[in-house]
Design a protein around this motif. Sequence first.
Motif, PDB file in Angstrom:
ATOM      1  N   ASN A  62       0.817  -1.216   0.000  1.00 36.30           N
ATOM      2  CA  ASN A  62       0.000   0.000   0.000  1.00 36.30           C
ATOM      3  C   ASN A  62       0.846   1.259   0.000  1.00 36.30           C
ATOM      4  OD1 ASN A  62      -2.479  -1.296  -0.098  1.00 36.30           O
ATOM      5  ND2 ASN A  62      -2.645  -1.448   2.125  1.00 36.30           N
ATOM      6  N   LEU A  63       1.918   1.279   0.776  1.00 34.12           N
ATOM      7  CA  LEU A  63       2.776   2.461   0.827  1.00 34.12           C
ATOM      8  C   LEU A  63       3.515   2.659  -0.491  1.00 34.12           C
ATOM      9  CD1 LEU A  63       4.014   2.060   4.494  1.00 34.12           C
ATOM     10  CD2 LEU A  63       2.657   3.987   3.605  1.00 34.12           C
ATOM     11  N   LYS A  64       3.969   1.581  -1.105  1.00 34.34           N
ATOM     12  CA  LYS A  64       4.631   1.702  -2.414  1.00 34.34           C
ATOM     13  C   LYS A  64       3.644   2.188  -3.476  1.00 34.34           C
ATOM     14  CE  LYS A  64       8.648  -1.293  -2.035  1.00 34.34           C
ATOM     15  NZ  LYS A  64       9.732  -0.762  -2.867  1.00 34.34           N
ATOM     16  N   LYS A  65       2.416   1.680  -3.416  1.00 37.73           N
ATOM     17  CA  LYS A  65       1.376   2.089  -4.369  1.00 37.73           C
ATOM     18  C   LYS A  65       1.047   3.571  -4.192  1.00 37.73           C
ATOM     19  CE  LYS A  65      -2.896   0.539  -3.969  1.00 37.73           C
ATOM     20  NZ  LYS A  65      -4.020  -0.402  -3.902  1.00 37.73           N
ATOM     21  N   GLU A  66       0.936   4.020  -2.948  1.00 32.68           N
ATOM     22  CA  GLU A  66       0.638   5.436  -2.682  1.00 32.68           C
ATOM     23  C   GLU A  66       1.801   6.321  -3.124  1.00 32.68           C
ATOM     24  OE1 GLU A  66      -1.447   8.718  -1.901  1.00 32.68           O
ATOM     25  OE2 GLU A  66      -2.280   6.692  -1.833  1.00 32.68           O
ATOM     26  N   ALA A  67       3.026   5.875  -2.925  1.00 37.31           N
ATOM     27  CA  ALA A  67       4.191   6.645  -3.368  1.00 37.31           C
ATOM     28  C   ALA A  67       4.148   6.838  -4.882  1.00 37.31           C
ATOM     29  CB  ALA A  67       5.483   5.941  -2.953  1.00 37.31           C
ATOM     30  N   LYS A  68       3.843   5.765  -5.581  1.00 37.61           N
ATOM     31  CA  LYS A  68       3.769   5.828  -7.047  1.00 37.61           C
ATOM     32  C   LYS A  68       2.669   6.805  -7.476  1.00 37.61           C
ATOM     33  CE  LYS A  68       3.741   2.831 -11.066  1.00 37.61           C
ATOM     34  NZ  LYS A  68       3.536   1.478 -11.583  1.00 37.61           N
ATOM     35  N   LYS A  69       1.538   6.762  -6.766  1.00 35.19           N
ATOM     36  CA  LYS A  69       0.430   7.676  -7.038  1.00 35.19           C
ATOM     37  C   LYS A  69       0.858   9.125  -6.853  1.00 35.19           C
ATOM     38  CE  LYS A  69      -3.669   7.562  -4.761  1.00 35.19           C
ATOM     39  NZ  LYS A  69      -4.756   6.917  -3.997  1.00 35.19           N
ATOM     40  N   GLN A  70       1.786   9.350  -5.942  1.00 32.84           N
ATOM     41  CA  GLN A  70       2.262  10.701  -5.640  1.00 32.84           C
ATOM     42  C   GLN A  70       3.487  11.081  -6.485  1.00 32.84           C
ATOM     43  OE1 GLN A  70       1.595  12.571  -2.320  1.00 32.84           O
ATOM     44  NE2 GLN A  70       0.019  11.205  -1.613  1.00 32.84           N
ATOM     45  N   GLY A  71       3.842  10.223  -7.451  1.00 31.54           N
ATOM     46  CA  GLY A  71       4.924  10.554  -8.367  1.00 31.54           C
ATOM     47  C   GLY A  71       6.315  10.157  -7.899  1.00 31.54           C
ATOM     48  N   ILE A  72       6.393   9.264  -6.923  1.00 31.11           N
ATOM     49  CA  ILE A  72       7.692   8.794  -6.427  1.00 31.11           C
ATOM     50  C   ILE A  72       7.852   7.329  -6.821  1.00 31.11           C
ATOM     51  CG2 ILE A  72       9.047   8.269  -4.341  1.00 31.11           C
ATOM     52  CD1 ILE A  72       8.864  11.273  -4.900  1.00 31.11           C
ATOM     53  N   GLN A  73       8.982   7.009  -7.440  1.00 36.32           N
ATOM     54  CA  GLN A  73       9.241   5.619  -7.826  1.00 36.32           C
ATOM     55  C   GLN A  73       9.269   4.736  -6.588  1.00 36.32           C
ATOM     56  OE1 GLN A  73      13.013   6.485  -9.770  1.00 36.32           O
ATOM     57  NE2 GLN A  73      12.147   5.669 -11.666  1.00 36.32           N
ATOM     58  N   SER A  74       8.602   3.602  -6.681  1.00 32.59           N
ATOM     59  CA  SER A  74       8.493   2.724  -5.507  1.00 32.59           C
ATOM     60  C   SER A  74       9.855   2.219  -5.039  1.00 32.59           C
ATOM     61  CB  SER A  74       7.540   1.560  -5.790  1.00 32.59           C
ATOM     62  OG  SER A  74       8.019   0.770  -6.836  1.00 32.59           O
ATOM     63  N   LYS A  75      10.843   2.181  -5.924  1.00 28.36           N
ATOM     64  CA  LYS A  75      12.181   1.717  -5.509  1.00 28.36           C
ATOM     65  C   LYS A  75      12.852   2.701  -4.552  1.00 28.36           C
ATOM     66  CE  LYS A  75      14.837   3.605  -9.355  1.00 28.36           C
ATOM     67  NZ  LYS A  75      15.602   3.352 -10.534  1.00 28.36           N
ATOM     68  N   ARG A  76      12.305   3.931  -4.447  1.00 29.89           N
ATOM     69  CA  ARG A  76      12.854   4.922  -3.515  1.00 29.89           C
ATOM     70  C   ARG A  76      12.304   4.760  -2.101  1.00 29.89           C
ATOM     71  NH1 ARG A  76      12.451  10.769  -5.865  1.00 29.89           N
ATOM     72  NH2 ARG A  76      13.723  11.231  -4.027  1.00 29.89           N
ATOM     73  N   ILE A  77      11.356   3.825  -1.945  1.00 33.84           N
ATOM     74  CA  ILE A  77      10.839   3.490  -0.616  1.00 33.84           C
ATOM     75  C   ILE A  77      11.485   2.153  -0.250  1.00 33.84           C
ATOM     76  CG2 ILE A  77       8.801   3.131   0.815  1.00 33.84           C
ATOM     77  CD1 ILE A  77       8.659   5.804  -0.581  1.00 33.84           C
ATOM     78  N   ILE A  78      12.302   2.176   0.774  1.00 32.54           N
ATOM     79  CA  ILE A  78      13.050   0.979   1.168  1.00 32.54           C
ATOM     80  C   ILE A  78      12.506   0.508   2.516  1.00 32.54           C
ATOM     81  CG2 ILE A  78      15.340   0.117   1.800  1.00 32.54           C
ATOM     82  CD1 ILE A  78      16.417   2.318  -0.167  1.00 32.54           C
ATOM     83  N   PHE A  79      12.271  -0.774   2.601  1.00 30.95           N
ATOM     84  CA  PHE A  79      11.704  -1.327   3.827  1.00 30.95           C
ATOM     85  C   PHE A  79      12.740  -2.132   4.593  1.00 30.95           C
ATOM     86  CE2 PHE A  79       7.970  -0.171   1.535  1.00 30.95           C
ATOM     87  CZ  PHE A  79       7.072   0.188   2.525  1.00 30.95           C
ATOM     88  N   ALA A  80      12.704  -1.954   5.904  1.00 30.00           N
ATOM     89  CA  ALA A  80      13.627  -2.641   6.807  1.00 30.00           C
ATOM     90  C   ALA A  80      12.874  -3.741   7.536  1.00 30.00           C
ATOM     91  CB  ALA A  80      14.201  -1.646   7.806  1.00 30.00           C
ATOM     92  N   ASP A  81      13.421  -4.929   7.486  1.00 31.55           N
ATOM     93  CA  ASP A  81      12.837  -6.046   8.217  1.00 31.55           C
ATOM     94  C   ASP A  81      13.161  -5.929   9.694  1.00 31.55           C
ATOM     95  OD1 ASP A  81      11.642  -7.510   6.061  1.00 31.55           O
ATOM     96  OD2 ASP A  81      13.653  -8.124   5.434  1.00 31.55           O
ATOM     97  N   SER A  82      12.430  -6.652  10.475  1.00 31.34           N
ATOM     98  CA  SER A  82      12.690  -6.709  11.907  1.00 31.34           C
ATOM     99  C   SER A  82      14.040  -7.382  12.140  1.00 31.34           C
ATOM    100  CB  SER A  82      11.570  -7.512  12.574  1.00 31.34           C
ATOM    101  OG  SER A  82      11.674  -7.407  13.955  1.00 31.34           O
ATOM    102  N   LEU A  83      14.785  -6.847  13.085  1.00 28.46           N
ATOM    103  CA  LEU A  83      16.089  -7.410  13.447  1.00 28.46           C
ATOM    104  C   LEU A  83      16.168  -7.475  14.970  1.00 28.46           C
ATOM    105  CD1 LEU A  83      18.737  -5.500  11.248  1.00 28.46           C
ATOM    106  CD2 LEU A  83      18.036  -7.869  11.024  1.00 28.46           C
ATOM    107  N   PRO A  84      17.043  -8.305  15.497  1.00 31.66           N
ATOM    108  CA  PRO A  84      17.291  -8.244  16.941  1.00 31.66           C
ATOM    109  C   PRO A  84      17.692  -6.817  17.320  1.00 31.66           C
ATOM    110  CG  PRO A  84      18.384 -10.156  15.986  1.00 31.66           C
ATOM    111  CD  PRO A  84      17.852  -9.334  14.836  1.00 31.66           C
ATOM    112  N   ASN A  85      17.334  -6.393  18.517  1.00 31.44           N
ATOM    113  CA  ASN A  85      17.495  -4.999  18.922  1.00 31.44           C
ATOM    114  C   ASN A  85      18.902  -4.459  18.714  1.00 31.44           C
ATOM    115  OD1 ASN A  85      16.146  -2.666  19.922  1.00 31.44           O
ATOM    116  ND2 ASN A  85      17.333  -2.910  21.802  1.00 31.44           N
TER     117      ASN A  85
END
Length: 177
Positions: A62-85
């Motif tokens: 959803n966030l990548k889709k909304e970014a694209k709708k707002q004119g931002i390439q989805s590859k510019r939104i990077i997601f971080a997985d959960s990691l140990p603290n």
Amino acid sequence: LESKKSFQKSDFGLSEDTFVFACFNANNKITLDEFEIWMRLMKKIENSVLWLYKSNNYSLMNLKKEAKKQGIQSKRIIFADSLPNEEHLSRIKFADLFLDTFNYNAHTTASDALWAGIPIITKQGKSFSARVCSSLLTALNLEELVTQDNAEYENLAYKIASDKSYLMSIRERLKEE
């Protein structure tokens, strides 16, 4: 808590010459209000990315889709997985500026970013959950990073992202506290 692993920016899909806006708050805290501001910032700051915590696959899509709708390439939104603290605390230092959410501020994630020396911009709300980050920043004598409305939030984020010496001066003050 320092991680035994030694990370580089590239381990997280970040390049060395990229300005990294980050928000490690749970994705359900992100509303269209702040997301639209973040997208405008990314349009103004060339070679910038938005680094978000990945709560789940639905929010990622959803966030990548909304970014694209707002004119931002989805590859510019990077997601971080959960990691140990301790590994998370080791990676967060690669962010340049933490952008807080409005209705429900960063709490633990704000503390993590501030400990790592990452400046945070917040908009102070009326409820307790929307004032936690401003309390943390006030305790660190960084009230200038607390904004009162959307325009002030966006303007301050742009000023910090576009003025390297201002960003470095805030980072220095964070180290002192």
